[in-house]
Write a protein that holds these residues in place. Sequence first.
Motif, short mmCIF file in Angstrom:
data_model
loop_
_atom_site.label_atom_id
_atom_site.label_comp_id
_atom_site.label_asym_id
_atom_site.label_seq_id
_atom_site.Cartn_x
_atom_site.Cartn_y
_atom_site.Cartn_z
N PRO A 29 6.65 -3.96 -10.07
CA PRO A 29 7.83 -4.62 -9.49
C PRO A 29 8.46 -3.80 -8.35
O PRO A 29 8.94 -4.38 -7.37
N LEU A 30 8.43 -2.47 -8.47
CA LEU A 30 8.95 -1.64 -7.39
C LEU A 30 8.11 -1.82 -6.13
O LEU A 30 8.64 -1.92 -5.02
N ALA A 31 6.79 -1.91 -6.30
CA ALA A 31 5.91 -2.16 -5.16
C ALA A 31 6.20 -3.53 -4.55
O ALA A 31 6.22 -3.68 -3.32
N GLY A 32 6.46 -4.52 -5.40
CA GLY A 32 6.82 -5.85 -4.91
C GLY A 32 8.13 -5.83 -4.14
O GLY A 32 8.26 -6.45 -3.08
N PHE A 33 9.11 -5.09 -4.65
CA PHE A 33 10.39 -4.95 -3.94
C PHE A 33 10.18 -4.28 -2.59
O PHE A 33 10.71 -4.72 -1.57
N THR A 34 9.39 -3.21 -2.57
CA THR A 34 9.12 -2.50 -1.32
C THR A 34 8.43 -3.43 -0.32
O THR A 34 8.74 -3.40 0.87
N ALA A 35 7.54 -4.29 -0.82
CA ALA A 35 6.88 -5.27 0.05
C ALA A 35 7.89 -6.30 0.57
O ALA A 35 7.80 -6.72 1.74
N SER A 36 8.85 -6.66 -0.25
CA SER A 36 9.86 -7.64 0.19
C SER A 36 10.74 -7.06 1.30
O SER A 36 11.31 -7.81 2.09
N GLN A 37 10.83 -5.74 1.37
CA GLN A 37 11.61 -5.08 2.42
C GLN A 37 10.80 -4.90 3.70
O GLN A 37 11.29 -4.37 4.68
N GLY A 38 9.53 -5.29 3.64
CA GLY A 38 8.67 -5.18 4.81
C GLY A 38 8.04 -3.81 4.99
O GLY A 38 7.40 -3.55 6.01
#
Length: 193
Positions: A29-38
């Motif tokens: 989920p942290l990786a997904g969040f980081t991806a959502s930040q671009g």
Amino acid sequence: MESLGAPGVGLLVALENVFPPIPSEVVLPLAGFTASQGRLGLIPVIAWATAGSLVGALILYGLGRLVGHDRAERVLDRLPLVDVEDLDKAENWFRRYGGKAVFFGRLAPVVRSLISIPAGTERMPVTRFCLLTTLGSLLWNTTFVLLGYGLGTQWERVSRYADWFTWAVIAVIVLLLVRFVVSRLRRSRARRS
């Protein structure tokens, strides 16, 4: 995670497969969040996480293959409350459900790592093992990465709910283990009588 990028996600997930205390339920989920930040690409994160899952699973598969049936039988023969016949039963169960066990095992905490060992011990064809591991891991990784991506700054909520699921799986395993030990003790007492 930002300094190592998507390959760093893969590395963490590979380590999680070998050393379960590193929870993928937090990493993904942290990786997904980081991806959502671009800062990371969504597809590379999922691809690297799945590659990491496969690498970690192959390490444990290789360990199981190295130990093999004969060594496992000798070790089990020395353990209290264990009959060598149980190894034969486990092997028969794995022969019957091996593919399903590997695929669905990737979707359950704790089991995700452990299922690779009997697959190796039973010498499941490595190509089939890799395919089932990749498909199951892809489903698991995609789900948790997308949850983190969708929740954004609240990605930590995924970990909370995943913890409940993890503890439920652990509780079931502990209950099954207690049932096993009690049945062995009863059988042992019955034999002495």
